[in-house]
Design an enzyme around this catalytic site. Structure first.
Site, PDB file in Angstrom:
ATOM      1  N   HIS A 167       0.881  -1.038   0.092  1.00 56.55           N
ATOM      2  CA  HIS A 167       0.016  -0.085   0.029  1.00 56.55           C
ATOM      3  C   HIS A 167       0.915   1.351  -0.148  1.00 56.55           C
ATOM      4  O   HIS A 167       1.153   1.943   0.772  1.00 56.55           O
ATOM      5  CB  HIS A 167      -0.903   0.033   1.257  1.00 56.55           C
ATOM      6  CG  HIS A 167      -2.108  -1.154   1.021  1.00 56.55           C
ATOM      7  ND1 HIS A 167      -2.014  -2.168   1.727  1.00 56.55           N
ATOM      8  CD2 HIS A 167      -3.039  -1.254   0.387  1.00 56.55           C
ATOM      9  CE1 HIS A 167      -2.790  -2.791   1.376  1.00 56.55           C
ATOM     10  NE2 HIS A 167      -3.613  -2.215   0.837  1.00 56.55           N
ATOM     11  N   HIS A 171       1.235   1.492  -5.839  1.00 57.36           N
ATOM     12  CA  HIS A 171      -0.033   0.758  -5.903  1.00 57.36           C
ATOM     13  C   HIS A 171      -1.132   2.140  -6.147  1.00 57.36           C
ATOM     14  O   HIS A 171      -2.058   1.612  -7.092  1.00 57.36           O
ATOM     15  CB  HIS A 171      -0.451   0.334  -4.563  1.00 57.36           C
ATOM     16  CG  HIS A 171      -1.928  -0.206  -4.260  1.00 57.36           C
ATOM     17  ND1 HIS A 171      -2.522  -0.965  -5.160  1.00 57.36           N
ATOM     18  CD2 HIS A 171      -3.025   0.180  -3.608  1.00 57.36           C
ATOM     19  CE1 HIS A 171      -3.841  -1.218  -5.031  1.00 57.36           C
ATOM     20  NE2 HIS A 171      -4.106  -0.383  -4.003  1.00 57.36           N
ATOM     21  N   HIS A 207      -6.993   6.824  -2.823  1.00 55.59           N
ATOM     22  CA  HIS A 207      -7.746   5.785  -2.171  1.00 55.59           C
ATOM     23  C   HIS A 207      -7.069   5.253  -0.803  1.00 55.59           C
ATOM     24  O   HIS A 207      -7.786   4.842  -0.008  1.00 55.59           O
ATOM     25  CB  HIS A 207      -8.543   4.967  -3.077  1.00 55.59           C
ATOM     26  CG  HIS A 207      -7.378   3.796  -3.422  1.00 55.59           C
ATOM     27  ND1 HIS A 207      -6.514   3.893  -4.447  1.00 55.59           N
ATOM     28  CD2 HIS A 207      -7.312   2.178  -3.222  1.00 55.59           C
ATOM     29  CE1 HIS A 207      -5.627   2.846  -4.322  1.00 55.59           C
ATOM     30  NE2 HIS A 207      -6.107   1.895  -3.794  1.00 55.59           N
ATOM     31  N   ASP A 208      -5.647   5.157  -0.786  1.00 53.75           N
ATOM     32  CA  ASP A 208      -4.971   4.482   0.067  1.00 53.75           C
ATOM     33  C   ASP A 208      -4.007   5.470   0.724  1.00 53.75           C
ATOM     34  O   ASP A 208      -3.032   4.991   1.431  1.00 53.75           O
ATOM     35  CB  ASP A 208      -4.273   3.124  -0.513  1.00 53.75           C
ATOM     36  CG  ASP A 208      -5.111   1.966  -0.296  1.00 53.75           C
ATOM     37  OD1 ASP A 208      -5.829   1.834   0.860  1.00 53.75           O
ATOM     38  OD2 ASP A 208      -5.020   1.232  -1.108  1.00 53.75           O
ATOM     39  N   ASP A 321      -8.987  -1.301  -7.936  1.00 56.12           N
ATOM     40  CA  ASP A 321      -8.076  -1.797  -7.001  1.00 56.12           C
ATOM     41  C   ASP A 321      -7.671  -3.056  -6.457  1.00 56.12           C
ATOM     42  O   ASP A 321      -6.711  -3.698  -6.248  1.00 56.12           O
ATOM     43  CB  ASP A 321      -8.830  -1.460  -5.351  1.00 56.12           C
ATOM     44  CG  ASP A 321      -8.109  -1.336  -4.149  1.00 56.12           C
ATOM     45  OD1 ASP A 321      -6.927  -1.020  -4.345  1.00 56.12           O
ATOM     46  OD2 ASP A 321      -8.667  -1.488  -3.118  1.00 56.12           O
ATOM     47  N   GLN A 373      -4.027 -17.769  -2.989  1.00 55.62           N
ATOM     48  CA  GLN A 373      -3.966 -16.969  -4.493  1.00 55.62           C
ATOM     49  C   GLN A 373      -4.975 -17.866  -5.171  1.00 55.62           C
ATOM     50  O   GLN A 373      -6.132 -17.165  -5.934  1.00 55.62           O
ATOM     51  CB  GLN A 373      -2.865 -16.764  -5.024  1.00 55.62           C
ATOM     52  CG  GLN A 373      -2.105 -15.730  -4.407  1.00 55.62           C
ATOM     53  CD  GLN A 373      -2.600 -14.110  -4.782  1.00 55.62           C
ATOM     54  OE1 GLN A 373      -2.841 -13.868  -6.056  1.00 55.62           O
ATOM     55  NE2 GLN A 373      -3.015 -13.574  -3.646  1.00 55.62           N
ATOM     56  N   PHE A 376      -8.559 -17.459  -3.869  1.00 59.80           N
ATOM     57  CA  PHE A 376      -9.279 -16.006  -4.063  1.00 59.80           C
ATOM     58  C   PHE A 376      -9.412 -15.579  -5.462  1.00 59.80           C
ATOM     59  O   PHE A 376     -10.616 -15.026  -5.761  1.00 59.80           O
ATOM     60  CB  PHE A 376      -7.864 -15.034  -3.548  1.00 59.80           C
ATOM     61  CG  PHE A 376      -8.385 -13.560  -3.339  1.00 59.80           C
ATOM     62  CD1 PHE A 376      -9.293 -13.157  -2.678  1.00 59.80           C
ATOM     63  CD2 PHE A 376      -7.877 -12.711  -3.995  1.00 59.80           C
ATOM     64  CE1 PHE A 376      -9.983 -12.061  -2.387  1.00 59.80           C
ATOM     65  CE2 PHE A 376      -7.974 -11.353  -3.847  1.00 59.80           C
ATOM     66  CZ  PHE A 376      -9.292 -11.131  -3.028  1.00 59.80           C
TER      67      PHE A 376
END
Length: 534
Positions: A167, A171, A207-208, A321, A373, A376
């Protein structure tokens, strides 16, 4: 269908414990909270198959506007002179760097070299990208946004990103570029206003901002100041919004200075709603919104374009994102490494603070990265991008996303199998070593009584040759291009990766949709048998 399958799988003792945990994690955190407990598995399965057949037999409905070619007048290719002027305005020395100019000339590419770009441009990366993107649609002139103020703001944003493994400003740049790529779709070009486009680009870049390197559960579990301030609700997302708005108050950074009251209100709404949508704990809610959009967007566009944007733009940022999972494998694997490093750092903090249990995927001593992964991607990301692709109708977008996703999934599947085999080999040889230790201890006891020679060379040799070599096997798994298998095929023609239906033991990792359906039928038969015996 995936929720029902995972709900059953998480309690199935035939599954390895690790995969039951993955099933429980995905079900709890990412899938929509559709009630299933009051409906029989057989009824649900029939509904699933019926819906799948309807979807595959009906062509995707798109509006005439979505089918239009991209309007060259709305998005233009930047000339080298355009880029040089932008770079010179932001940082004159960088305008002499031919590589910077070359990279900015490729911002239309999905697999933009973002790591190299940020390394070369440093804390000017976000301002360079933002101004270049805005130039392609002449946003600044259209909205009367002063470029010096925007540059000052974006530079402040850049320096307020922390040096986290994942983050960070890289990113932020990646998500900004992902959003810009989505904007080339007809649904953006013909239905989203310039103001809304500008707002979602800013939201993508901030956003982060200020991310501490750990997630909301950590803030809540430690009762941090942020968790107390935001009452445990989307803690970090609220902080990102607050910090990004405060930066507008810095001298020379208020690029909204010429906005009227209604424009500013609209900009702020898009910023807030979209950043809040990046809270992954809300993914299930967003899935329901996305499904609704896919079904209703033609009517929404006809009735109220602004209402459509209110729902669509937060979904678009949430998708951007997650976009690094759909990048080419060279970039995808870099992002996975960075994300897991950040997760493990959080797990180390939790261990040091005595927090139990350590957050899922954050325990460096237990996590199988590749299995995580695969689960996900198979159950969260691929279904999401398939649905999102029904809004972005262009094949240039969707085929690219899903092709990369297939490659990345199969790469991780191959690695998961290799890791599992190596771990099993280690456990087997560890058992042999333990047996020798036990035998050696018995010999020592006999030796003390004059009954043996008490040698330990065999054990030492095993430790040297087996433990170390097997550790190297896990650490240095071959980085080869895996054989590509189709995944989650809906037509039932592909058995997926490995056919496990004939075995009482199976794995959710790598299962195709037909295999899931077969397993659901098996569950239904078992439940029916239990009811009969009762």
């Amino acid at each position: 269908d995936r929720r029902l399958f995972l709900e059953k799988a998480k309690n199935d003792t035939d599954l390895p414990e690790e995969e039951r945990e993955i099933a429980a994690w995905i079900t709890a955190d990412f899938l929509c909270k559709s009630p299933t407990q009051n409906i029989s598995a057989q009824t649900l399965l029939q509904n699933i198959i019926k819906k799948q057949e309807e979807e595959t037999s009906t062509e995707q409905k798109t509006t005439e506007q979505q089918q239009k070619a991209i309007d060259d007048k709305q998005i233009k290719e930047l000339s080298e002179s355009d880029i040089e002027l932008i770079v010179k305005h932001i940082n004159a020395p960088l305008s002499e760097n031919a590589r910077v100019i070359a990279l900015l000339s490729s911002i239309n590419e999905w697999n933009f070299s973002v790591f190299e770009f940020v390394e070369v441009c440093g804390n000017f990366s976000l301002s360079l990208l933002m101004c270049s993107i805005c130039k392609t649609r002449e946003m600044l002139g259209s909205l009367n946004v002063p470029m010096p103020a925007l540059v000052a703001y974006m530079n402040l944003v850049d320096v307020n990103y922390k040096d986290n493994p994942y983050h960070n400003d890289i990113h932020a740049a990646d998500v900004l570029l992902n959003m810009y790529y989505f904007m080339k779709s007809g649904i953006f070009l013909h239905n989203v206003s310039v103001l809304d486009c500008f707002a979602i680009l800013i939201a993508s870049s901030v956003h982060d901002i200020g991310h501490p390197g750990h997630g909301n559960p950590f803030e809540i579990n430690t009762e941090s100041e942020l968790a107390i301030l935001y009452n445990d609700q989307s803690v970090l997302e609220n902080m990102h919004i607050c910090l990004s708005w405060r930066l507008l108050q810095e001298q020379g950074a208020n690029f909204l200075v010429h906005f009227d009251k209604s424009q500013k209100k609209r900009f702020r709404k898009i910023l807030i709603d979209s950043i809040l949508a990046t809270d992954m704990s809300q993914h299930g809610v967003h899935s329901e919104t996305l499904e609704s959009l896919v079904e209703q967007y033609p009517q929404l566009l006809k009735d109220n374009v602004e209402k459509f944007s209110n729902q669509f733009l937060p979904i678009a940022l949430h998708t951007a994102d997650l976009g690094n999972l759909c990048k080419s494998i060279e970039y995808y694997t870099l992002w996975v490494d960075r994300l897991m490093e950040e997760f493990f750092n959080q797990g180390d903090k939790e261990r040091g603070l005595g927090i139990e249990p350590i957050s899922f995927l954050c325990d460096r001593f237990k996590v199988n990265i590749h299995h995580g992964q695969v689960g996900f991607i198979n159950f969260v990301i691929r279904p999401w991008f398939t649905k999102f692709g029904k809004l972005l109708a262009e094949d240039s977008h969707n085929k690219l996303f899903l092709d990369h996703l297939n490659d990345n999934l199969n790469y991780m599947q191959e690695r998961a199998n290799q890791t599992k085999d190596a771990q099993e080999e280690i456990q087997k040889n560890q058992h042999i070593i333990d047996e020798h230790h036990h035998h050696n201890n018995n010999n020592n006891d006999h030796d003390n009584n004059g009954d043996g020679d008490g040698g330990s060379e065999d054990v030492d040799e095993l430790i040297d040759t087996d433990e170390e070599e097997l550790a190297d096997t896990v650490k240095n798994l071959p980085n080869i291009k895996p054989k590509v298998y189709p995944i989650a095929d809906d037509d039932g023609t592909s058995p997926g990766i490995g056919t496990r239906s004939s075995s009482s033991k199976y794995s959710i990792v790598g299962m195709s949709l037909p295999e899931m359906k077969s397993k659901l039928l098996e569950y239904a038969d078992k439940e029916k048998g239990i009811e009969t015996t009762l």
